[in-house]
Structure formats: structure tokens, C-alpha cells
Design a protein around this motif. Structure first.
Motif, mmCIF file in Angstrom:
data_model
loop_
_atom_site.group_PDB
_atom_site.id
_atom_site.type_symbol
_atom_site.label_atom_id
_atom_site.label_comp_id
_atom_site.label_asym_id
_atom_site.label_seq_id
_atom_site.Cartn_x
_atom_site.Cartn_y
_atom_site.Cartn_z
ATOM 1 N N PRO A 1 8.564 22.793 -27.261
ATOM 2 C CA PRO A 1 7.309 23.455 -26.873
ATOM 3 C C PRO A 1 6.131 22.491 -26.759
ATOM 4 O O PRO A 1 5.209 22.717 -25.969
ATOM 5 C CB PRO A 1 7.090 24.468 -28.006
ATOM 6 C CG PRO A 1 8.462 24.715 -28.566
ATOM 7 C CD PRO A 1 9.147 23.391 -28.480
ATOM 8 N N LEU A 2 6.158 21.392 -27.533
ATOM 9 C CA LEU A 2 5.053 20.437 -27.525
ATOM 10 C C LEU A 2 5.210 19.395 -26.417
ATOM 11 O O LEU A 2 4.262 19.124 -25.669
ATOM 12 C CB LEU A 2 4.955 19.734 -28.878
ATOM 13 C CG LEU A 2 3.917 18.611 -28.980
ATOM 14 C CD1 LEU A 2 2.503 19.195 -28.868
ATOM 15 C CD2 LEU A 2 4.085 17.835 -30.296
ATOM 16 N N LEU A 3 6.415 18.839 -26.275
ATOM 17 C CA LEU A 3 6.610 17.696 -25.381
ATOM 18 C C LEU A 3 7.283 18.053 -24.060
ATOM 19 O O LEU A 3 7.179 17.290 -23.094
ATOM 20 C CB LEU A 3 7.449 16.625 -26.092
ATOM 21 C CG LEU A 3 6.894 16.082 -27.407
ATOM 22 C CD1 LEU A 3 7.857 15.045 -27.989
ATOM 23 C CD2 LEU A 3 5.515 15.456 -27.200
ATOM 24 N N GLY A 4 8.004 19.172 -24.016
ATOM 25 C CA GLY A 4 8.764 19.510 -22.817
ATOM 26 C C GLY A 4 10.169 18.933 -22.875
ATOM 27 O O GLY A 4 10.447 17.958 -23.584
ATOM 28 N N TYR A 5 11.034 19.529 -22.087
ATOM 29 C CA TYR A 5 12.454 19.199 -22.123
ATOM 30 C C TYR A 5 12.728 17.732 -21.818
ATOM 31 O O TYR A 5 13.506 17.063 -22.495
ATOM 32 C CB TYR A 5 13.190 20.100 -21.124
ATOM 33 C CG TYR A 5 14.692 19.964 -21.133
ATOM 34 C CD1 TYR A 5 15.488 20.815 -21.884
ATOM 35 C CD2 TYR A 5 15.325 18.981 -20.360
ATOM 36 C CE1 TYR A 5 16.867 20.688 -21.881
ATOM 37 C CE2 TYR A 5 16.700 18.849 -20.353
ATOM 38 C CZ TYR A 5 17.476 19.709 -21.120
ATOM 39 O OH TYR A 5 18.844 19.580 -21.122
ATOM 40 N N ASP A 6 12.094 17.192 -20.783
ATOM 41 C CA ASP A 6 12.427 15.850 -20.331
ATOM 42 C C ASP A 6 12.077 14.792 -21.354
ATOM 43 O O ASP A 6 12.846 13.835 -21.576
ATOM 44 C CB ASP A 6 11.729 15.548 -18.996
ATOM 45 C CG ASP A 6 12.297 16.377 -17.852
ATOM 46 O OD1 ASP A 6 13.457 16.855 -17.991
ATOM 47 O OD2 ASP A 6 11.594 16.561 -16.842
ATOM 48 N N ARG A 7 10.896 14.882 -21.957
ATOM 49 C CA ARG A 7 10.518 13.867 -22.950
ATOM 50 C C ARG A 7 11.391 13.979 -24.213
ATOM 51 O O ARG A 7 11.727 12.956 -24.825
ATOM 52 C CB ARG A 7 9.038 13.982 -23.288
ATOM 53 C CG ARG A 7 8.144 13.455 -22.156
ATOM 54 C CD ARG A 7 6.755 13.070 -22.641
ATOM 55 N NE ARG A 7 5.956 14.251 -22.976
ATOM 56 C CZ ARG A 7 4.727 14.188 -23.474
ATOM 57 N NH1 ARG A 7 4.162 13.012 -23.726
ATOM 58 N NH2 ARG A 7 4.056 15.300 -23.726
ATOM 59 N N VAL A 8 11.777 15.208 -24.581
ATOM 60 C CA VAL A 8 12.682 15.347 -25.741
ATOM 61 C C VAL A 8 14.045 14.760 -25.401
ATOM 62 O O VAL A 8 14.686 14.118 -26.248
ATOM 63 C CB VAL A 8 12.784 16.821 -26.178
ATOM 64 C CG1 VAL A 8 13.852 16.987 -27.267
ATOM 65 C CG2 VAL A 8 11.439 17.312 -26.700
#
Length: 473
Positions: free
Chosen positions: A417-424
């Protein structure tokens, strides 16, 4: 043909027959022994006992309706009660591989009960009077309605008295472990790969719920099982049975067993088809599938203990390898798996047998009930042993579980929720490539601070989303 030591001569409609002098069976049983020389499988004792129950209830119903002399009924009832209590198990020698209606085993019961009743009335074995196996013990009955009635009675009793109590024990033992392990965090697995956190208790709660649903399926099938074909006689029309015989019979068996047996409103359906028994087998098949899943999960979670998952610790059953000293294997789980495999195979046989009803009679009754009763017995014993000798003594390796959680890559999912799927995804790829924790990777990539990571990525808050956390049951 004359009597000689150890042998008596008994006559029936087809002539004289030599029978061992100390055996209570009669001419038809002896003839069947010479015809059905197939295998060595015999009906379980519970089916023999149930024939005693069925003949007892039939004699009482006939007495009530005035179709059987009270003095003969009394002798038949006493002998049938002895069969029900297991006194004459050794006098039922026939294999299950016989006429598909089960006629020979019904005749076997008639002969044993008639001989024993005559004996109590001062007559020698084989006299066939004053109590006749067909005219009196089998009065108002046919093998075609008696055998399916015995099938339903025996399966109903075995489910109620044998299987369901053991399943409740297993369910409750699994539920106790769910409560015991509710605070132990572990990493869940999907596709055999690491996923997000959960508790060991939640895994055992799922096991307990599977068994509980298996119990519910069996209970849901029981009302159809409690409908009895007795009173249909030869084809379902009730020829030679007095009016009200089916109701009187069911009242007697309900009183004797404490189970709600009632007349089948269509004797034709109850004799020509055995869908109720196939339905019960289907519920047992689902239960077997559930037990395979549970046993395999527990085996894998306890694998190792040094080089496998090693999250569960098995109790010591005192057994070991023939070559590797001290090796501890999941023996009880393996035994349960084999039980479940057998039950799945039995269901295939039961399905084929159930489909073998042609016109007014199913002609695969013996093999159907043999496989169904074996499935019940195996599941009952297997569930009890699994609950008491494995599940009850299971422990967890808390240190290994804590280490697994700390090193789990997919903890970073909480950052979505904080960083988004791609950065995670970049965090997990980096952690895997550089063999570091996801925390270290997230900080190194500059996506979060250590404080932010620790606040957001808390395994205990990830077990269930806020507001939806339920304790394991």
C-alpha cells in the motif's frame, strides 16, 4: 446316507446334506459352502450381529401382528438375541462372494436361529421343527428386503457408535492444538513456496474444520440411511407380509437401537437401488481426501528434523529404521494415508456396485456393504490412532519458526500500500539476489527507513487484516 460321528444329516427341499454335527447352520448354508469357493473374505462380525437384530425385530413384529405363535416367537427372539450378542459368530462361514442379493447369508441366519431355537425347545440340531428356518424365522420376509435392511441397520449403527465418536475425538484434538499454537507465527506456503505470515494455530484450525465438515456430511446423509426396505419382501410389493409389518418392524428396531429407523415409503427404491449407501460412501470419500491433506501437511511440516522444514516435532512412537539407528519417521501419518487410499478405492467399488441395480433388485449387495463397513472401520480406527498417538503429542520448534519468519522475503508484501507492487518486487528481487533480508534490501534501495519498515512490516499484524482477526478454534 446315515449319520456318523461328527456328522449329522439334514434334509431340505433338495434332499439330504451332511453337516458337521456341532454346527448350527443348515442345509442351504452347507450347500452354499460347496458352491461359492471364492476367496476367504468374510463379512465383519457387526453384520452377523445385525442379522440377529433384524430377526429379533421381525419375530417381535410378527408376534404383535398375530402371524407367529407366541411360543415360537419367544424361542426365535431368544436365539436371535444371542446372535446379536455375538455368541454364534463362528457359525456364519460363507464368503461375501455369493448371490448378489445376499440370500445365502440370510438363509444362514435363518438356519442358525432356527436350530438354536429348536435346541432350547428340546430338539436336536437339524430337526427343523417346531421352528422352521423359512416358515417361522423368515416369516413376512425375503432375502431381497431383509439384506438391504441389514445393510442400512449395520451401517447406521457403525456410523453412530463407531465412526462419529472417533471423528469428534480427532476434530477436538486438532482444535486443541489450534488453540495451543495460536500465538506461534509461521510463514504460510502457496505453490510449495514461501508466502505471507500466519499462525500454526490457523493451520490446525483448518484441519479441525475439515474433519468437522466431514462429520456434518455424514450426519446429513443419515436421514436417507434410516429408511428401511423391510416389508417389501420379494420385489417391493409386500407379498406375504401382513399389513403394518414394515411399521411394526421399524418401531422394534428403533426401540432396540435408539436410532430413528422408519419404513422406506418406496420399497421398490430401497431394494432396486442403494443410493443412500452410495451417498454415505461419498461422504466417507470426501473425509478420506481431507485426511490425506491433513496427514501430508503434518508429515511435511515435521520433515527433517535437521534438513527439512522441521517446524513440527513428532512424538516418539518407539519405532525406528531397520538400518539408521534413532531415525524417527511419521509412521502414524503414513498409516492414515494408507487407510484413506483404501477408502477412496472402496468408494469406486461401492459406486460400481450401487450402479448394479437392475429392475427391482440390486445384485451387488454383499460387495457393497463389505466395502462400506471396511471403510467405516478403517476410518474410525485410523482417526483414533492419528488423534491419540500423533496429533495429541505434536510440538512446535519455536526457534526455527522465528528464524524462518525473520528471513522471509514475502514479509515485504505489507509495503504494497505504501510503495506499490513494482517497488516491493524490486525489494524481494534484491534480497534474493544479494542474500540479505528484505529489510536490508528495502533500506539499501532507499525506499523506507528502518523505523518505517519495522512499523509497517510486523508479522503479527499481517496474520489477519485489522478487524478480521479471529482466534483459532
Amino acid at each position: 446316507m446315515t449319520d456318523h460321528p461328527g456328522i449329522r444329516i439334514e434334509h431340505d427341499a433338495f434332499g439330504p446334506v451332511e453337516i458337521p454335527a456341532n454346527r448350527y447352520w443348515g442345509a442351504q448354508t452347507q450347500r452354499a459352502l460347496g458352491v461359492f469357493e471364492i476367496g476367504d473374505e468374510r463379512f465383519p462380525a457387526c453384520l452377523v450381529w445385525t442379522f440377529g437384530l433384524q430377526k429379533l425385530a421381525a419375530a417381535r413384529a410378527n408376534r404383535r401382528l398375530g402371524t407367529l405363535d407366541p411360543s415360537l416367537a419367544e424361542a426365535i427372539e431368544a436365539a436371535a438375541l444371542e446372535v446379536w450378542k455375538g455368541r454364534f459368530d463362528d457359525h456364519f462361514p460363507l464368503p461375501i462372494w455369493q448371490t448378489g442379493s445376499g440370500t445365502q447369508t440370510n438363509m444362514n441366519a435363518n438356519e442358525v436361529i432356527a436350530n438354536r431355537a429348536n435346541e432350547t425347545l428340546g430338539q436336536p440340531l437339524g430337526r427343523r421343527r417346531p421352528v422352521h428356518p423359512n416358515d417361522h424365522v423368515n416369516r413376512s420376509q425375503s432375502s431381497n428386503d431383509s439384506f438391504p435392511t441389514v445393510m442400512h441397520l449395520c451401517v447406521g449403527i457403525e456410523l453412530h457408535d463407531r465412526l462419529l465418536p472417533e471423528l469428534r475425538l480427532l476434530r477436538d484434538t486438532l482444535a486443541a492444538k489450534a488453540a495451543e499454537f495460536d500465538d506461534v507465527v509461521k510463514i504460510g506456503r502457496t505453490h510449495l513456496m514461501d508466502a505471507v505470515p500466519m499462525t500454526v494455530g490457523q493451520a490446525f484450525d483448518a484441519f479441525a474444520r475439515q474433519v468437522g465438515l466431514g462429520i456434518a456430511r455424514i450426519e446429513a446423509a443419515s436421514p436417507r440411511l434410516y429408511r428401511l426396505a423391510q416389508g417389501g419382501t420379494a420385489v417391493g410389493s409386500g407379498l406375504n407380509a401382513p399389513a403394518g409389518f414394515d411399521e411394526a418392524f421399524c418401531e422394534e428396531v428403533a426401540g432396540l437401537t435408539g436410532l430413528p429407523f422408519v419404513p422406506n415409503p418406496s420399497k421398490f427404491e430401497g431394494m432396486g437401488a442403494h443410493d443412500a449407501l452410495v451417498e454415505v460412501s461419498g461422504a466417507l470419500n470426501v473425509l478420506a481426501v481431507s485426511l490425506i491433506k491433513i496427514a501430508n501437511d503434518i508429515r511435511l511440516l515435521g520433515s527433517g528434523p535437521r534438513t527439512g522444514l522441521g517446524e513440527l516435532v513428532f512424538p516418539d512412537d518407539g519405532l525406528s529404521s531397520s538400518i539408521m539407528p534413532g531415525k524417527r519417521n511419521p509412521t502414524i501419518a503414513e498409516a492414515l494415508l494408507q487407510v484413506a487410499f483404501q477408502v477412496v478405492g472402496n468408494h469406486a467399488t461401492i459406486s460400481a456396485a450401487g450402479a448394479s441395480g437392475t429392475f427391482e433388485l440390486n445384485v451387488a449387495k454383499p460387495v457393497l456393504v463389505h466395502n462400506l463397513l471396511q471403510a467405516i472401520r478403517l476410518l474410525a480406527d485410523g482417526s483414533r490412532v492419528f488423534a491419540t498417538k500423533l496429533v495429541h503429542g505434536l510440538a512446535v520448534d519455536r526457534e526455527r519458526l522465528a528464524a524462518n519468519v525473520a528471513n522471509a522475503l514475502l514479509l515485504a508484501t505489507a509495503l504494497n500500500p505504501l510503495l506499490g507492487y513494482d517497488r516491493v518486487a524490486a525489494i524481494t528481487r534484491t534480497a534474493m539476489a544479494e542474500n540479505v533480508t528484505p529489510r536490508a534490501a528495502a533500506i539499501a534501495l532507499g525506499f523506507v527507513t528502518g523505523e518505517e519498515y519495522d512499523r509497517i512490516v510486523d508479522p503479527r499484524t499481517m496474520i489477519a487484516p485489522a478487524g478480521r482477526r479471529e482466534p483459532a478454534r
